[in-house]
Design a protein around this motif. Structure first.
Motif, mmCIF file in Angstrom:
data_model
loop_
_atom_site.group_PDB
_atom_site.id
_atom_site.type_symbol
_atom_site.label_atom_id
_atom_site.label_comp_id
_atom_site.label_asym_id
_atom_site.label_seq_id
_atom_site.Cartn_x
_atom_site.Cartn_y
_atom_site.Cartn_z
ATOM 1 N N UNK A 1 0.828 -1.201 0.000
ATOM 2 C CA UNK A 1 0.000 0.000 0.000
ATOM 3 C C UNK A 1 0.867 1.258 0.000
ATOM 4 N N UNK A 2 0.597 2.131 -0.933
ATOM 5 C CA UNK A 2 1.274 3.424 -0.968
ATOM 6 C C UNK A 2 0.231 4.512 -0.764
ATOM 7 N N UNK A 3 0.597 5.503 0.025
ATOM 8 C CA UNK A 3 -0.336 6.570 0.360
ATOM 9 C C UNK A 3 0.155 7.859 -0.282
ATOM 10 N N UNK A 4 -0.718 8.501 -1.033
ATOM 11 C CA UNK A 4 -0.318 9.756 -1.690
ATOM 12 C C UNK A 4 -1.471 10.746 -1.702
ATOM 13 N N UNK A 5 -1.131 12.032 -1.647
ATOM 14 C CA UNK A 5 -2.118 13.074 -1.856
ATOM 15 C C UNK A 5 -1.956 13.626 -3.260
ATOM 16 N N UNK A 6 -2.450 14.811 -3.476
ATOM 17 C CA UNK A 6 -2.246 15.470 -4.762
ATOM 18 C C UNK A 6 -3.221 15.027 -5.824
ATOM 19 N N UNK A 7 -2.838 15.309 -7.067
ATOM 20 C CA UNK A 7 -3.793 15.084 -8.155
ATOM 21 C C UNK A 7 -3.775 13.624 -8.583
ATOM 22 N N UNK A 8 -4.936 13.122 -9.019
ATOM 23 C CA UNK A 8 -5.067 11.710 -9.383
ATOM 24 C C UNK A 8 -4.051 11.268 -10.441
ATOM 25 N N UNK A 9 -3.784 12.115 -11.444
ATOM 26 C CA UNK A 9 -2.901 11.704 -12.530
ATOM 27 C C UNK A 9 -1.480 11.408 -12.036
ATOM 28 N N UNK A 10 -0.945 12.288 -11.198
ATOM 29 C CA UNK A 10 0.410 12.090 -10.688
ATOM 30 C C UNK A 10 0.483 10.831 -9.834
ATOM 31 N N UNK A 11 -0.558 10.621 -9.019
ATOM 32 C CA UNK A 11 -0.578 9.434 -8.160
ATOM 33 C C UNK A 11 -0.643 8.161 -9.008
ATOM 34 N N UNK A 12 -1.431 8.202 -10.081
ATOM 35 C CA UNK A 12 -1.540 7.039 -10.964
ATOM 36 C C UNK A 12 -0.208 6.713 -11.620
ATOM 37 N N UNK A 13 0.511 7.740 -12.025
ATOM 38 C CA UNK A 13 1.808 7.512 -12.678
ATOM 39 C C UNK A 13 2.761 6.768 -11.752
#
Lengths: 183, 183
Positions: free
Chosen positions: B87-99
């Motif tokens: 599991x990785x946890x990230x904020x920010x915009x969906x596109x950057x997280x998907x990359x």
């Protein structure tokens, strides 16, 4: 006398809205045009209409009364000025109003025309025999629901699934009279 | 590198709710059990999962982490304590997280697991390639929507309609890349 069946027809976005938050139905127009044959077919077995106050006001605002001389019931507790011919206005419980409407009918089913609040009241009273959904391939993300504030869960039985024009999906449900899925 | 496709799977009531107002999913259990083969089939082409914070917390609360070692992204701006492996946890915009998620994947598609708020953010960013709906023959009358607050209307293309077990209807949609129906 056998009571006429009540059929609720509703056209909704794939995420379950019959209208966007502002009520403007421009998004729906191409789908309504594409589905007009389906509506005509449903009309052939219809003997009367029932609708709530907001839906009635919308129809009146559109200028042309599309329900002809069909016996039509508007369920509302407030008076209505100069309704078109064939329109009866009643308050009170849905069942009593339906009985009065049935006494004026000569044939066919009752088409519950909406809106969502009125449909929820009929649903909660166990009065919707058939539910005909046309699912439009559009996400609205918010808006007006087809059963506004109904006391779910209420189960239905799937009777027919068909592909309609313009990527619509038609689903016909029947009331689940005994079902475990119903309340 | 080709970006993996994002598939949103959602099981909803026929009036468009993925959960009742109280969030309790007891009503859904028989349908999830009946549809488990369908879910297994979808899993076969899945290489990673993405979900929002509420969905993650629900999954954790259920005690058993059902996503195994799949690369899984939780999109949230708040820290998460001791996430399961993978599991990785990230904020920010969906596109950057998907990359970032894509860089950890070896095969398959990304399964967008929910909830509605996260799905709406992905939809608004044009990132949902396929939408797989399982429509349960139940009216809830209110609750949590599949795209919570999306900026509709956004059009999709119908690719497949099938009758599922227990009167469910499965509809597969694809993103309407050029369509007049989309924004």
């Amino acid at each position: 006398m056998v009571s006429p069946a009540v059929h609720y027809h509703t056209v909704m976005s794939l995420d379950g809205y019959v209208a966007p938050p502002d009520g403007c139905q421009r998004w729906l127009r191409p789908f309504l045009e594409a589905g007009s044959e389906e509506m005509q077919a449903a009309l052939a077995s219809t003997g009367a209409f029932v609708m709530g106050r907001s839906t009635y006001e919308q129809q009146i605002a559109e200028g042309e009364w599309r329900f002809g001389d069909y016996p039509t019931l508007v369920l509302t507790s407030h008076p209505v000025m100069n309704p078109p011919p064939g329109v009866e206005v009643r308050g009170g419980c849905p069942k009593a109003a339906l009985d009065v409407l049935a006494s004026r009918m000569t044939h066919g089913n009752i088409w519950l025309y909406g809106g969502g609040y009125t449909a929820a009241r009929f649903l909660d009273a166990g009065l919707i025999d058939r539910l005909w959904l046309a699912i439009v391939p559009v996400v609205l993300g918010g808006g007006w629901p087809p059963f506004d504030g109904a006391n779910g869960p209420t189960g239905f039985i799937r009777r027919q699934v068909r592909e309609g024009p313009k990527d619509m999906v038609y689903i016909l449900y029947e009331r689940d009279v005994e079902g475990a899925g119903s309340k």
